[in-house]
Structure formats: structure tokens, C-alpha cells
Design an enzyme around this catalytic site. Structure first.
Site, PDB file in Angstrom:
ATOM      1  CG  HIS A   4       3.954  10.918   4.081  1.00 52.09           C
ATOM      2  ND1 HIS A   4       5.009  10.446   4.828  1.00 52.09           N
ATOM      3  CD2 HIS A   4       4.339  10.831   2.785  1.00 52.09           C
ATOM      4  CE1 HIS A   4       5.979  10.070   4.023  1.00 52.09           C
ATOM      5  NE2 HIS A   4       5.605  10.292   2.788  1.00 52.09           N
ATOM      6  N   GLY A  20      -9.187   2.400   3.528  1.00 49.07           N
ATOM      7  CA  GLY A  20      -8.114   2.517   2.540  1.00 49.07           C
ATOM      8  C   GLY A  20      -8.286   3.751   1.661  1.00 49.07           C
ATOM      9  NE  ARG A  24     -16.350   2.941   0.637  1.00 51.78           N
ATOM     10  CZ  ARG A  24     -17.594   2.734   0.280  1.00 51.78           C
ATOM     11  NH1 ARG A  24     -18.553   3.450   0.798  1.00 51.78           N
ATOM     12  NH2 ARG A  24     -17.901   1.826  -0.590  1.00 51.78           N
ATOM     13  NE  ARG A  43       3.331  12.274  -1.040  1.00 47.35           N
ATOM     14  CZ  ARG A  43       4.198  11.675  -1.847  1.00 47.35           C
ATOM     15  NH1 ARG A  43       3.819  10.700  -2.641  1.00 47.35           N
ATOM     16  NH2 ARG A  43       5.452  12.052  -1.863  1.00 47.35           N
ATOM     17  NE  ARG A  87      -7.401  -3.158   6.084  1.00 51.00           N
ATOM     18  CZ  ARG A  87      -7.985  -2.734   4.954  1.00 51.00           C
ATOM     19  NH1 ARG A  87      -8.211  -1.442   4.764  1.00 51.00           N
ATOM     20  NH2 ARG A  87      -8.349  -3.578   4.009  1.00 51.00           N
ATOM     21  N   GLY A  89     -12.297  -1.820   6.153  1.00 49.93           N
ATOM     22  CA  GLY A  89     -12.016  -2.004   4.732  1.00 49.93           C
ATOM     23  C   GLY A  89     -12.796  -3.159   4.143  1.00 49.93           C
ATOM     24  CB  SER A  90     -13.659  -4.116   0.878  1.00 49.74           C
ATOM     25  OG  SER A  90     -12.598  -3.641   0.092  1.00 49.74           O
ATOM     26  CD  GLU A 162      -0.215 -13.604 -12.674  1.00 51.66           C
ATOM     27  OE1 GLU A 162      -0.298 -14.709 -13.224  1.00 51.66           O
ATOM     28  OE2 GLU A 162      -0.810 -12.587 -13.086  1.00 51.66           O
ATOM     29  CD  GLU A 179      -6.111  -6.788   5.159  1.00 57.63           C
ATOM     30  OE1 GLU A 179      -6.348  -5.660   5.587  1.00 57.63           O
ATOM     31  OE2 GLU A 179      -4.984  -7.346   5.283  1.00 57.63           O
ATOM     32  CB  SER A 203     -16.049  -6.020  -1.325  1.00 59.72           C
ATOM     33  OG  SER A 203     -14.696  -6.352  -1.571  1.00 59.72           O
ATOM     34  CG  ASP A 204     -13.486  -9.349  -3.832  1.00 69.00           C
ATOM     35  OD1 ASP A 204     -13.318  -8.246  -3.290  1.00 69.00           O
ATOM     36  OD2 ASP A 204     -12.606 -10.218  -3.892  1.00 69.00           O
ATOM     37  NE  ARG A 217     -17.887  -2.714  -4.204  1.00 72.48           N
ATOM     38  CZ  ARG A 217     -16.728  -3.354  -4.311  1.00 72.48           C
ATOM     39  NH1 ARG A 217     -15.689  -2.953  -3.644  1.00 72.48           N
ATOM     40  NH2 ARG A 217     -16.606  -4.388  -5.102  1.00 72.48           N
TER      41      ARG A 217
HETATM   42  N1  HPA Z   1      -7.628  -9.216  -2.833  1.00 69.86           N
HETATM   43  C1  HPA Z   1      -6.900  -8.341  -2.142  1.00 69.86           C
HETATM   44  N2  HPA Z   1      -7.435  -7.334  -1.488  1.00 69.86           N
HETATM   45  C2  HPA Z   1      -8.770  -7.194  -1.523  1.00 69.86           C
HETATM   46  C3  HPA Z   1      -9.586  -8.069  -2.232  1.00 69.86           C
HETATM   47  C4  HPA Z   1      -8.978  -9.142  -2.905  1.00 69.86           C
HETATM   48  O1  HPA Z   1      -9.664  -9.960  -3.548  1.00 69.86           O
HETATM   49  N3  HPA Z   1     -10.866  -7.651  -2.100  1.00 69.86           N
HETATM   50  C5  HPA Z   1     -10.834  -6.553  -1.327  1.00 69.86           C
HETATM   51  N4  HPA Z   1      -9.569  -6.270  -0.971  1.00 69.86           N
END
Ligand code: HPA
Length: 233
Positions: A4, A20, A24, A43, A87, A89-90, A162, A179, A203-204, A217
Site C-alpha cells: 500500500h 485521516g 490534509r 490509491r 494521529r 484528526g477531528s 444507531e 473518532e 469539529s462537531d 476547521r
Molecule cells: N463521529 C465519528 N468520527 C468523527 C466524528 C463523529 O461525530 N467527528 C469527527 N470524527
């Protein structure tokens, strides 16, 4: 070359930052490194090697989720001799006191399972961050004045979850954010005697439903990269 990663032996630095998203990785390399050179595009998973303050560093994408990260972490460590993987990431906040743009230093990561789980049979392995990296990252965050939290996170297999009952239990037990990669990163690093840390920006928000816009962001991503680089060297 591995299955890879198309890099030649010696193309990968001992220190690797892993966002990720491959785009980025390109942005981080172009923004933070001197003389970044593309070392992988198999890839579309981009990797760049350059220097930061004279230190050789590779920025390599991990893809989304633990199976993808596991492939790259295994090959970077086993075939290219990477010794430190961070790592960047968000994540989604799972606590009301953890706000958008806050940085999280992941001390440990809960999961339903990781690609490594079957190795441990009935055991639940406790993945943990490298202490030296974690404490240096905390110092870097302190000195930059960034709002940050140190604690446990949740590495989920599902973005569209879910199972709200599962998330509620994790929130109740103080889990800071969700994450999708860290539990496997820490486990693979432990297996091969490498050091690992995850630095995230929120990020959320799972409780309030808020999200960062694209400008915020990028800005908060930059703060996090600086913390990760200062932790590494
Ligand atoms: N869920 C899973 N992974 C994530 C999220 C999330 O809300 N936000 C950023 N990475």
C-alpha cells in the site's frame, strides 16, 4: 515498496504525522514542512517527507476507520522503521464542557473492538498513549494558550451510529469525544515497540449538534499540527 505504500526504503522519516484525509496530508506538508517531497500516492493515499525546524518528518494519510489506519501503521512501522506515529484528526465532542475547536490529547481509547482484538482472545487490551509524547503535547498546548483536554476517547466503527445507548454510557463514564482510529493506532504501536499519540480538534458536537465551518476547521487544524510537531521533537 509495500502493498500500500510506494515509497523507497529510507523515504519515510522515523516520525510520522497521520491525518485521516490524504488532502490534509498535502496541506500540512505544504504549510509546515521545508522541502516536502511526495513519497507515496498509491490509491491516492498521499505521503510527504520534509523537515520541520531541521527535523525529518513524514506526513502520511491514514484513511478513515481502524482497518485503513491499521494497514498504514503496520507498514510504516514494520517495513519503513517509523518509530513515532502521531494521529492528527477531528472528533465529535461527547461532553458539554468540551467545545468546538478545543484540542483533545487522547490518553486512551475505548472501542467495541479493533482489527487487533482477536489477538487477545477474551482479554480487553487497554490501548494507551505514549507518556512522553502526551506530556510534551500538553506542554505545547499550555504554552500556545490552546484550550485542551486530556482523557479517554471512543474509537467507533460507525460514523452514522444507531446505538445512542452506547454513546450515552461512554459520555456518562467521562469519555471526551468520538473518532474512528486511535484504539488500533495505540495497539499496533504497542505491539511493535513504537510510540503513538492522537491529537484531535473538536469539529462537531454530539450534544449540541454544532459544527465548525470550513475556515474554522482549517485554523484549528493548524493549531493541532503545531502541537503535534512540538510534541514529537
Ligand atoms: N463521529 C465519528 N468520527 C468523527 C466524528 C463523529 O461525530 N467527528 C469527527 N470524527
Amino acid at each position: 515498496m509495500t502493498i500500500h505504500i510506494g515509497a523507497k526504503p529510507g523515504d519515510i522519516a522515523e516520525t510520522v504525522l497521520m491525518p485521516g484525509d490524504p488532502k490534509r496530508a498535502k496541506w500540512v506538508a505544504q504549510t509546515f514542512l521545508d522541502n516536502p517531497v511526495l513519497v507515496n500516492d498509491v490509491r491516492g493515499m498521499l505521503g510527504f517527507t520534509g523537515t520541520w525546524n531541521g527535523n525529518r518528518v513524514t506526513i502520511h494519510g491514514s484513511g478513515m476507520g481502524m482497518p485503513s489506519l491499521s494497514i498504514y501503521a503496520n507498514e510504516l512501522i514494520r517495513d519503513y522503521g517509523a518509530k513515532t506515529l502521531i494521529r492528527i484528526g477531528s472528533c465529535g465532542s461527547m461532553q458539554s464542557h468540551v467545545g468546538l475547536r478545543d484540542v483533545i490529547l487522547a490518553q486512551t481509547a475505548s472501542s467495541v473492538g479493533t482489527p487487533s482484538s482477536s489477538l487477545f482472545r477474551e482479554m480487553n487490551f487497554a490501548p494507551c498513549a505514549d507518556w512522553a509524547l502526551l506530556s510534551k503535547a500538553a506542554q505545547a498546548a499550555d504554552s500556545s494558550g490552546t484550550r485542551y483536554h486530556v482523557g479517554g476517547i471512543y474509537s467507533s466503527d460507525t460514523f452514522y451510529d444507531e446505538r445512542s445507548d452506547l454513546t450515552e454510557q461512554l459520555t456518562r463514564h467521562g469519555t471526551l469525544a468520538v473518532e474512528m482510529e486511535t484504539a488500533e493506532l495505540y495497539t499496533v504501536a504497542a505491539r511493535h515497540n513504537a510510540r503513538a499519540l492522537t491529537v484531535l480538534t473538536v469539529s462537531d458536537h454530539l450534544i449540541t449538534g454544532e459544527e465548525l465551518d470550513s475556515y474554522a476547521r482549517e485554523q484549528s487544524f493548524a493549531d493541532m499540527v503545531e502541537i503535534a510537531l512540538r510534541a514529537a521533537f
